[in-house]
Design an enzyme around this catalytic site. Structure first.
Site, PDB file in Angstrom:
ATOM      1  N   LYS A   1       0.768  -1.215   0.048  1.00  0.00           N
ATOM      2  CA  LYS A   1      -0.109  -0.068  -0.037  1.00  0.00           C
ATOM      3  C   LYS A   1       0.907   1.129   0.010  1.00  0.00           C
ATOM      4  CE  LYS A   1      -3.775  -2.428   1.870  1.00  0.00           C
ATOM      5  NZ  LYS A   1      -4.551  -2.976   3.141  1.00  0.00           N
TER       6      LYS A   1
ATOM      7  N   ASP B   1     -11.242   2.572   3.309  1.00  0.00           N
ATOM      8  CA  ASP B   1     -11.523   1.125   2.861  1.00  0.00           C
ATOM      9  C   ASP B   1     -12.883   1.077   3.001  1.00  0.00           C
ATOM     10  OD1 ASP B   1      -9.172  -0.918   2.963  1.00  0.00           O
ATOM     11  OD2 ASP B   1      -9.151  -0.721   4.969  1.00  0.00           O
TER      12      ASP B   1
ATOM     13  N   GLN C   1      -5.095  -1.628   9.151  1.00  0.00           N
ATOM     14  CA  GLN C   1      -4.681  -3.208   8.482  1.00  0.00           C
ATOM     15  C   GLN C   1      -5.588  -4.311   9.349  1.00  0.00           C
ATOM     16  OE1 GLN C   1      -3.370  -3.830   5.552  1.00  0.00           O
ATOM     17  NE2 GLN C   1      -4.063  -5.968   5.848  1.00  0.00           N
TER      18      GLN C   1
END
Ligand code: NAD
Length: 278
Positions: free
Chosen positions: A49, A116, A93
């Site tokens: 990422k 997200d 995460q």
């Protein structure tokens, strides 16, 4: 001839479009990436990422918290990042250690920085067709389908799996694109018969190579979300690729299908978040 949908190429195309947009507009953006503990798979995802941010020309800020971090400390960091105008997107995460409640953490992220797309407000917007952040993996699948020249409108779409991050948003996105959508799950009866009706079959079950040619209509588009490591160290999906590829009209491979799209769509969401404050 079956079309093999090249997720690597489509993901690279999207990242290159974003890179060009960032370079032309001078848009500034920064993604905050929080990792709790040192799970090796999570470290690889986090690293990828950060690399993607660098590639498209935006910043990333990394917060590597020790395994024993208390939930309150994590929430405090999220509050600080929510209030920090230099941060556009916040990503925690997953999975988190067992003693931290994932739901509480996700709900704490400001919906305007929810790159997200997991916050209830983002999911609600998707549900009622309002602008918002969409979960990256299903959003990437829509791009794979569209950029492969396959139309969704009026098609019989079957999604196997009803998870909050893949199955449910996938079904909503296919519906928003005018597909006729059926969602199957572990309690579905006659799974094979339902799958055999699908023009577009999206498989997100988490069971290696479960879907064979018996589940697939001739000429169908088959999207495989699963990722598994086999005993011989190779990767495979939820679809038995070799068995299905000759009957499908188009199919995503594993690796190189859905996987690379998730990060590309994260970058799309980050740029969208940065534009909100422009
Ligand atoms: P999950 O375990 O949360 O959900 C699996 C779903 O499959 C459940 O809704 C369950 O009802 C359904 N299911 C299980 N067994 C079934 C059966 N026998 N018949 C019908 N339905 C059944 O999984 P998830 O998070 O949605 O992920 C699914 C797969 O996709 C996993 O392999 C995961 O690793 C992978 N994944 C890949 C990406 C990516 O970027 N490529 C992202 C997320 C998840």
């Amino acid at each position: 001839m079956t079309k093999i949908i090249d997720g690597k190429a489509i993901s690279a195309q999207i990242k290159n479009e974003l890179k060009e947009e960032v370079a032309k507009s001078g848009l500034k953006a920064t993604l905050a990436v929080i990792q709790v503990g040192k799970d090796p798979a999570s470290s690889v995802y986090v690293g990828n990422k950060k690399k993607a941010c660098e590639y498209i020309g935006v910043g990333s800020a990394s917060y590597e918290l020790p395994e024993e971090t208390k939930q309150e400390e994590l929430l405090k960091l999220i509050d600080d990042l929510n209030a920090d105008d230099s941060i556009n997107g916040i990503l925690v995460q997953l999975p988190l250690p067992d003693y931290i409640d994932e739901k509480t953490v996700i709900n704490r992220i400001s919906p305007s920085k929810d790159v997200d797309g997991f916050h209830p407000e983002s999911v609600g917007n998707l549900c009622i067709g309002q602008e918002g952040f969409v979960s990256c993996t299903p959003a990437g699948i829509i791009e794979l389908i569209k950029r492969s020249g396959i139309s969704i409108e009026g098609k019989e779409c079957v999604v196997i799996g009803r998870s909050n991050i893949v199955g449910k948003p996938m079904a909503l996105l296919l519906l928003a694109n005018n597909g006729t959508v059926t969602v199957c799950h572990s309690r579905t009866k006659d799974l094979k018969e339902i799958c055999k009706r699908a023009d577009i079959l999206v498989v997100a079950i988490g069971r290696p190579r479960m879907i064979t040619a018996e589940y697939v209509k001739e000429g169908a588009t088959v999207i495989d979300v699963g990722i598994h490591r086999t005993d011989d160290g190779k990767l495979c999906g939820d679809v038995d690729f070799d068995n299905v590829k000759d009957i499908a009209g188009a199919i995503t491979p594993v690796p190189g299908g859905v996987g690379p799209m998730t990060i590309a769509m994260l970058m799309v969401n980050l740029i969208k978040a940065a534009k909100l404050v422009k």
